[in-house]
Design a protein around this motif. Structure first.
Motif, PDB file in Angstrom:
ATOM      1  N   ARG A  13      16.104 -18.204  25.255  1.00  0.00           N
ATOM      2  CA  ARG A  13      15.494 -17.487  26.484  1.00  0.00           C
ATOM      3  C   ARG A  13      16.343 -17.579  27.501  1.00  0.00           C
ATOM      4  NH1 ARG A  13      10.730 -20.113  28.663  1.00  0.00           N
ATOM      5  NH2 ARG A  13      12.538 -21.326  29.399  1.00  0.00           N
ATOM      6  N   ASP A  14      16.695 -19.111  27.830  1.00  0.00           N
ATOM      7  CA  ASP A  14      17.474 -19.388  28.964  1.00  0.00           C
ATOM      8  C   ASP A  14      18.909 -18.960  28.832  1.00  0.00           C
ATOM      9  OD1 ASP A  14      15.435 -20.977  29.781  1.00  0.00           O
ATOM     10  OD2 ASP A  14      16.194 -22.860  29.093  1.00  0.00           O
ATOM     11  N   ARG A  15      19.343 -18.669  27.699  1.00  0.00           N
ATOM     12  CA  ARG A  15      20.834 -18.301  27.573  1.00  0.00           C
ATOM     13  C   ARG A  15      20.908 -16.706  27.816  1.00  0.00           C
ATOM     14  NH1 ARG A  15      22.433 -19.588  21.645  1.00  0.00           N
ATOM     15  NH2 ARG A  15      24.382 -18.389  22.356  1.00  0.00           N
ATOM     16  N   LEU A  16      19.656 -15.999  27.442  1.00  0.00           N
ATOM     17  CA  LEU A  16      19.504 -14.612  27.720  1.00  0.00           C
ATOM     18  C   LEU A  16      19.379 -14.587  29.225  1.00  0.00           C
ATOM     19  CD1 LEU A  16      17.534 -13.566  24.571  1.00  0.00           C
ATOM     20  CD2 LEU A  16      19.962 -12.784  25.112  1.00  0.00           C
ATOM     21  N   LYS A  17      18.742 -15.253  29.654  1.00  0.00           N
ATOM     22  CA  LYS A  17      18.356 -15.117  31.134  1.00  0.00           C
ATOM     23  C   LYS A  17      19.668 -15.364  31.951  1.00  0.00           C
ATOM     24  CE  LYS A  17      15.603 -15.019  34.889  1.00  0.00           C
ATOM     25  NZ  LYS A  17      15.962 -13.950  35.864  1.00  0.00           N
ATOM     26  N   ALA A  18      20.323 -16.290  31.610  1.00  0.00           N
ATOM     27  CA  ALA A  18      21.670 -16.598  32.371  1.00  0.00           C
ATOM     28  C   ALA A  18      22.720 -15.316  32.270  1.00  0.00           C
ATOM     29  CB  ALA A  18      22.339 -17.961  31.819  1.00  0.00           C
ATOM     30  N   LEU A  19      22.705 -15.006  30.953  1.00  0.00           N
ATOM     31  CA  LEU A  19      23.709 -13.742  30.619  1.00  0.00           C
ATOM     32  C   LEU A  19      23.149 -12.503  31.619  1.00  0.00           C
ATOM     33  CD1 LEU A  19      24.003 -14.129  26.861  1.00  0.00           C
ATOM     34  CD2 LEU A  19      25.854 -14.178  28.557  1.00  0.00           C
ATOM     35  N   ALA A  20      21.781 -12.466  31.517  1.00  0.00           N
ATOM     36  CA  ALA A  20      21.239 -11.172  32.608  1.00  0.00           C
ATOM     37  C   ALA A  20      21.482 -11.474  34.056  1.00  0.00           C
ATOM     38  CB  ALA A  20      19.885 -10.947  32.157  1.00  0.00           C
ATOM     39  N   ASP A  21      21.261 -12.535  34.229  1.00  0.00           N
ATOM     40  CA  ASP A  21      21.710 -12.834  35.884  1.00  0.00           C
ATOM     41  C   ASP A  21      22.983 -12.569  35.933  1.00  0.00           C
ATOM     42  OD1 ASP A  21      19.037 -13.696  36.234  1.00  0.00           O
ATOM     43  OD2 ASP A  21      19.287 -15.763  36.126  1.00  0.00           O
ATOM     44  N   GLY A  22      23.832 -13.297  35.091  1.00  0.00           N
ATOM     45  CA  GLY A  22      25.409 -13.063  35.546  1.00  0.00           C
ATOM     46  C   GLY A  22      25.878 -11.669  35.578  1.00  0.00           C
ATOM     47  N   ALA A  23      25.054 -10.651  34.780  1.00  0.00           N
ATOM     48  CA  ALA A  23      25.287  -9.240  34.885  1.00  0.00           C
ATOM     49  C   ALA A  23      24.527  -8.622  36.127  1.00  0.00           C
ATOM     50  CB  ALA A  23      24.949  -8.525  33.330  1.00  0.00           C
ATOM     51  N   SER A  26      17.876  -7.507  35.087  1.00  0.00           N
ATOM     52  CA  SER A  26      16.671  -8.273  34.563  1.00  0.00           C
ATOM     53  C   SER A  26      16.877  -8.340  33.168  1.00  0.00           C
ATOM     54  CB  SER A  26      15.543  -7.301  34.927  1.00  0.00           C
ATOM     55  OG  SER A  26      15.558  -6.211  33.903  1.00  0.00           O
ATOM     56  N   MET A  27      16.264  -9.412  32.602  1.00  0.00           N
ATOM     57  CA  MET A  27      16.423  -9.392  31.352  1.00  0.00           C
ATOM     58  C   MET A  27      15.803  -8.342  30.545  1.00  0.00           C
ATOM     59  SD  MET A  27      15.157 -12.574  28.786  1.00  0.00           S
ATOM     60  CE  MET A  27      15.105 -13.773  29.864  1.00  0.00           C
ATOM     61  N   LEU A  31      18.430  -6.851  27.949  1.00  0.00           N
ATOM     62  CA  LEU A  31      18.207  -6.654  26.641  1.00  0.00           C
ATOM     63  C   LEU A  31      18.295  -5.341  26.000  1.00  0.00           C
ATOM     64  CD1 LEU A  31      15.395  -9.344  26.029  1.00  0.00           C
ATOM     65  CD2 LEU A  31      17.737  -9.586  25.278  1.00  0.00           C
ATOM     66  N   ALA A  32      17.635  -4.335  26.820  1.00  0.00           N
ATOM     67  CA  ALA A  32      17.853  -2.904  26.308  1.00  0.00           C
ATOM     68  C   ALA A  32      19.603  -2.447  26.371  1.00  0.00           C
ATOM     69  CB  ALA A  32      17.283  -2.130  27.286  1.00  0.00           C
ATOM     70  N   LYS A  33      20.295  -2.858  27.309  1.00  0.00           N
ATOM     71  CA  LYS A  33      21.698  -2.677  27.130  1.00  0.00           C
ATOM     72  C   LYS A  33      22.229  -3.353  25.996  1.00  0.00           C
ATOM     73  CE  LYS A  33      25.879  -3.300  30.075  1.00  0.00           C
ATOM     74  NZ  LYS A  33      26.715  -4.297  29.731  1.00  0.00           N
ATOM     75  N   LEU A  34      21.797  -4.568  25.793  1.00  0.00           N
ATOM     76  CA  LEU A  34      22.510  -5.152  24.684  1.00  0.00           C
ATOM     77  C   LEU A  34      21.979  -4.407  23.455  1.00  0.00           C
ATOM     78  CD1 LEU A  34      24.008  -7.949  23.581  1.00  0.00           C
ATOM     79  CD2 LEU A  34      21.817  -9.065  23.463  1.00  0.00           C
ATOM     80  N   ALA A  35      20.901  -4.076  23.148  1.00  0.00           N
ATOM     81  CA  ALA A  35      20.340  -3.531  21.857  1.00  0.00           C
ATOM     82  C   ALA A  35      21.506  -2.138  21.790  1.00  0.00           C
ATOM     83  CB  ALA A  35      19.004  -3.156  21.816  1.00  0.00           C
TER      84      ALA A  35
END
Length: 82
Positions: A13-23, A26-27, A31-35
């Motif tokens: 969760r923390d890794r995904l949140k950091a990636l989302a924040d960096g982009a 929102s998470m 996640l929708a973009k990643l999918a």
């Protein structure tokens, strides 16, 4: 569309949140973009495999070259926009 929850460990969760924040997303949006990107990658892999199967058939590359003139000669450069 209704939202739902997915159970993941805190580290993920923390890794995904950091990636989302960096982009700057929102998470949920990240996640929708990643999918979507992963689905696109799978489609490209499927298309690549089909293309490789097609060109491995005897005579296909020769027919392609005959129809379209083959690859440009070595050292050939195309015009590029400035």
């Amino acid at each position: 569309m209704a939202d739902t929850s997915v159970k993941i460990d805190d580290t993920t969760r923390d890794r995904l949140k950091a990636l989302a924040d960096g982009a700057g997303m929102s998470m949920k949006d990240y996640l929708a973009k990643l999918a979507s990107e992963k689905e696109h990658e799978r489609q490209l892999e499927t298309a690549t495999a089909a293309f490789r199967r097609a060109i491995s058939e005897p005579g296909v590359m020769d027919a392609f070259d005959a129809e379209f003139g083959g690859l440009p000669p070595a050292g050939h450069h195309t015009q590029q926009a400035a």
